[in-house]
Design a protein around this motif. Structure first.
Motif, short mmCIF file in Angstrom:
data_model
loop_
_atom_site.label_atom_id
_atom_site.label_comp_id
_atom_site.label_asym_id
_atom_site.label_seq_id
_atom_site.Cartn_x
_atom_site.Cartn_y
_atom_site.Cartn_z
N PRO A 491 61.21 69.08 0.33
CA PRO A 491 61.31 68.86 1.78
C PRO A 491 62.76 68.69 2.21
N GLY A 492 62.99 68.71 3.53
CA GLY A 492 64.32 68.46 4.07
C GLY A 492 65.23 69.66 4.10
N VAL A 493 64.66 70.86 4.08
CA VAL A 493 65.46 72.09 4.09
C VAL A 493 65.86 72.43 5.52
N SER A 494 67.08 72.95 5.69
CA SER A 494 67.57 73.26 7.03
C SER A 494 67.89 74.74 7.23
N ASP A 495 67.92 75.52 6.17
CA ASP A 495 68.35 76.92 6.25
C ASP A 495 67.20 77.84 5.85
N PRO A 496 66.94 78.89 6.64
CA PRO A 496 65.86 79.81 6.25
C PRO A 496 66.14 80.50 4.92
N GLY A 497 67.43 80.53 4.50
CA GLY A 497 67.75 81.12 3.21
C GLY A 497 67.17 80.36 2.04
N ASP A 498 66.77 79.08 2.31
CA ASP A 498 66.16 78.29 1.25
C ASP A 498 64.67 78.58 1.09
N CYS A 499 64.14 79.44 1.95
CA CYS A 499 62.72 79.80 1.88
C CYS A 499 62.57 81.02 0.95
N SER A 500 62.86 80.85 -0.32
CA SER A 500 62.84 81.98 -1.25
C SER A 500 61.83 81.80 -2.38
N VAL A 501 61.15 80.76 -2.38
CA VAL A 501 60.19 80.48 -3.45
C VAL A 501 58.80 80.89 -2.99
N CYS A 502 58.08 81.54 -3.84
CA CYS A 502 56.72 81.96 -3.49
C CYS A 502 55.79 80.77 -3.38
N SER A 503 54.79 80.93 -2.56
CA SER A 503 53.79 79.88 -2.39
C SER A 503 52.93 79.77 -3.64
N PRO A 504 52.25 78.66 -3.85
CA PRO A 504 51.42 78.48 -5.05
C PRO A 504 50.43 79.63 -5.22
N GLY A 505 50.26 80.11 -6.46
CA GLY A 505 49.33 81.21 -6.77
C GLY A 505 49.98 82.57 -6.77
N LYS A 506 51.31 82.58 -6.50
CA LYS A 506 52.02 83.86 -6.48
C LYS A 506 53.34 83.72 -7.24
N TYR A 507 53.89 84.89 -7.63
CA TYR A 507 55.18 84.87 -8.29
C TYR A 507 56.03 85.99 -7.71
N GLN A 508 57.33 85.86 -7.94
CA GLN A 508 58.27 86.77 -7.28
C GLN A 508 58.63 87.94 -8.18
N ILE A 509 58.49 89.16 -7.64
CA ILE A 509 59.00 90.39 -8.29
C ILE A 509 59.97 91.02 -7.31
N GLY A 510 61.23 91.00 -7.68
CA GLY A 510 62.24 91.49 -6.76
C GLY A 510 62.33 90.57 -5.56
N CYS A 511 62.08 91.17 -4.39
CA CYS A 511 62.11 90.38 -3.16
C CYS A 511 60.72 90.09 -2.62
N GLU A 512 59.68 90.36 -3.43
CA GLU A 512 58.32 90.18 -2.95
C GLU A 512 57.58 89.16 -3.81
N CYS A 513 56.62 88.48 -3.14
CA CYS A 513 55.72 87.57 -3.83
C CYS A 513 54.39 88.28 -4.05
N VAL A 514 53.94 88.31 -5.30
CA VAL A 514 52.67 88.96 -5.62
C VAL A 514 51.76 87.95 -6.29
N GLY A 515 50.45 88.24 -6.20
CA GLY A 515 49.47 87.34 -6.78
C GLY A 515 49.58 87.25 -8.30
N CYS A 516 49.26 86.08 -8.81
CA CYS A 516 49.31 85.88 -10.25
C CYS A 516 48.19 86.67 -10.94
#
Length: 516
Positions: A491-516
């Protein structure tokens, strides 16, 4: 030792009050708290939108700000002023509670979380859920009670008002003027003028027989009832110990003649009291004052009406307290206080009453957790104060309105409203900064933009840390969700650039989040 004696005096006075109630002389104190209906027509013309502000306790429960509605006029007006400011101007949810301050100490008990106001030991308590949040006008009796509470239950003292309270002996101005114009030019506002060895002050008063004609017998407390285990207590043992005088018998069980006129009762000044009978009999002995004294029951509107109605029907000495509106005449004049010897607190702590009472500046106590629960209402309580001219004006106005046949509640409410409208520059200095959405106040005296990593939802709201899955740039009024399916690690993030982590149940390939 002083604290123990103070606790003993509080217990004794409270027990006396309760015993009077048990026999129907006054209402018992242990009445359920009831909400006083607030008028549908507001005092202030202010449009408040959105839900009412509440106090959020540590257990997450939502509670109104609870205000005690006392049984005496000065405290009632202050309570109504607080209700108007908090509800109509600040937008709080407020409850005005009847029976919360039958006497000055009961609001203290309720603030401390005492579950049963009649249990002077406060054995059962819940400090996290108080029944009221502020005492608003606490007199000396309430201060003494506060000092007897365990430290972890004691309310916080936040204000001492700039006017005094006093309970003592009073005389009508007509008697005062007649004595001043008389051959001896007596000053009946000074105790030495009542010394029966040097003066005959009784000639400026009615007879005690007239007093008995005026006061209904059913409302007089009998001397046989004034015993330690009875419904009232004049503390006869204290009187005998202090004076070495045993003359406590009463005429027809209702009139006590002081030693100064006991041998010739025609020289006794008719005197009425509702409270402090034990002090009067000692003061009459030590100061050689010739009085014929009766105790009129108190504690309910009916008994008060009988007492004050009786006092106004003759030239008597009588007990009264200030500030109060009960005995103010149509021109705004008040009874005159009889100046007694300067208060000796050490003697009086030993139940010796050769001196008068003390002027006491009333206090405002609040719930000890109020600052951490809601610092905005806490700030108002710490800033609110009144002066003698304020209270005098409010009491005179309250009496004028009651003389116009307004009810007690309507009269004190209108008196409070009048003061609010006439003193806007004063009470607005009591208020904390109210910040628009996107701003907040750290000091309660000014607004600044909401800091990065938090959002500020609006007036009377604290800043909130930006939650996971959102970012909050400076001056945010609400969290901004991360774009797409992105989230944040903390919590406590101020920059949209910090929104780079995929939501639970997904993982990142390149610039995209895909399902596990």
């Amino acid at each position: 030792a002083v604290a123990v004696m103070a606790r003993t005096r509080v217990w004794a006075a409270t027990a006396c009050f309760l015993l009077l109630g048990s026999l129907g002389i006054v209402d018992a104190v242990a009445a359920n708290l009831t909400v006083v209906p607030l008028p549908s027509t507001p005092c202030l013309k202010r449009n408040i939108t959105g839900p009412a502000k509440t106090l959020i306790y540590p257990d997450k429960s939502s509670n109104p700000f609870r205000v005690p509605y006392a049984s005496w006029a000065s405290a009632q007006v202050i309570s109504q002023i607080v209700v108007i400011i908090l509800k109509e101007y600040m937008g709080y949810d407020v409850e005005l509670l009847n029976n919360a301050a039958v006497a000055s100490n009961y609001a203290i008990w309720y603030i401390a979380g005492c579950v049963d106001a009649d249990d002077v030991t406060c054995a059962v308590h819940d400090i996290d859920h108080p029944k009221v949040h502020a005492s608003l006008e606490t007199w000396q009796f309430g201060r003494d009670m506060e000092a007897t509470l365990p430290v972890d239950l004691r309310p916080s003292l936040v204000q001492v008002y700039d006017y005094s309270t006093y309970s003592g002996i009073y005389v009508w101005e007509a008697s005062l003027k007649a004595a001043a114009d008389g051959p001896d030019h007596l000053a009946l506002d000074f105790y030495k003028s009542y010394d029966a060895s040097d003066h005959e002050p009784h000639i400026y008063f009615d007879t005690w027989e007239k007093m008995l004609q005026v006061v209904p017998r059913a409302f007089i407390v009998g001397c046989s009832m004034m015993v330690a285990n009875g419904p009232a207590n004049r503390h006869a043992d204290d009187y005998i110990k202090a004076t070495n005088n045993t003359q406590l018998d009463c005429y027809e069980d209702i009139v006590w003649f002081s030693p100064a006129c006991r041998q010739n009762t025609s020289k006794c000044i008719p005197s009425l009291v509702q409270y402090n009978y034990n002090m009067w009999i000692q003061q009459a002995f030590f100061l050689n004052i010739p009085i014929a004294l009766i105790w009129v029951a108190g504690g309910t509107p009916l008994y008060d009406s009988v007492y004050y109605g009786s006092v106004q029907q003759g030239r008597f000495l009588f007990g009264w307290y200030q500030p109060d509106d009960s005995l103010i005449d149509a021109s705004g004049k008040l009874p005159v206080r009889v100046q007694l010897p300067a208060n000796d607190p050490l003697e009086q702590s030993q139940a010796i009453y050769r001196t008068g009472g003390a002027d006491f500046f009333p206090r405002n106590y609040i719930w000890s957790q109020l600052q951490s629960v809601d610092r905005f209402s806490w700030y108002i309580m710490t800033r609110m104060t009144f002066f003698s001219r304020d209270m005098d004006a409010m009491m005179i106005r309250s009496r004028q309105l009651k003389n116009q046949k307004l009810s007690v509640d309507d009269a004190v409410r209108q008196s409070a409203c009048d003061w609010i409208l006439e003193n806007e520059d004063r009470w607005k200095t009591w208020l904390p900064a109210v910040c628009n959405a996107g701003n907040y106040t750290a000091t309660l005296v000014g607004c600044v933009p909401c800091p990065a990593g938090s959002y500020c939802p609006g007036p009377l709201q604290e800043l909130v840390t930006c939650p996971i899955g959102s970012y909050c740039p400076p001056a945010s009024s609400a969290p901004i969700p991360c774009p797409g399916e992105g989230t944040t690690l903390f919590p406590g993030v101020s920059d949209p650039g910090d929104c780079s982590v995929c939501s639970p149940g997904k993982y990142q390939i390149g610039c995209e989040c895909v399902g596990c």
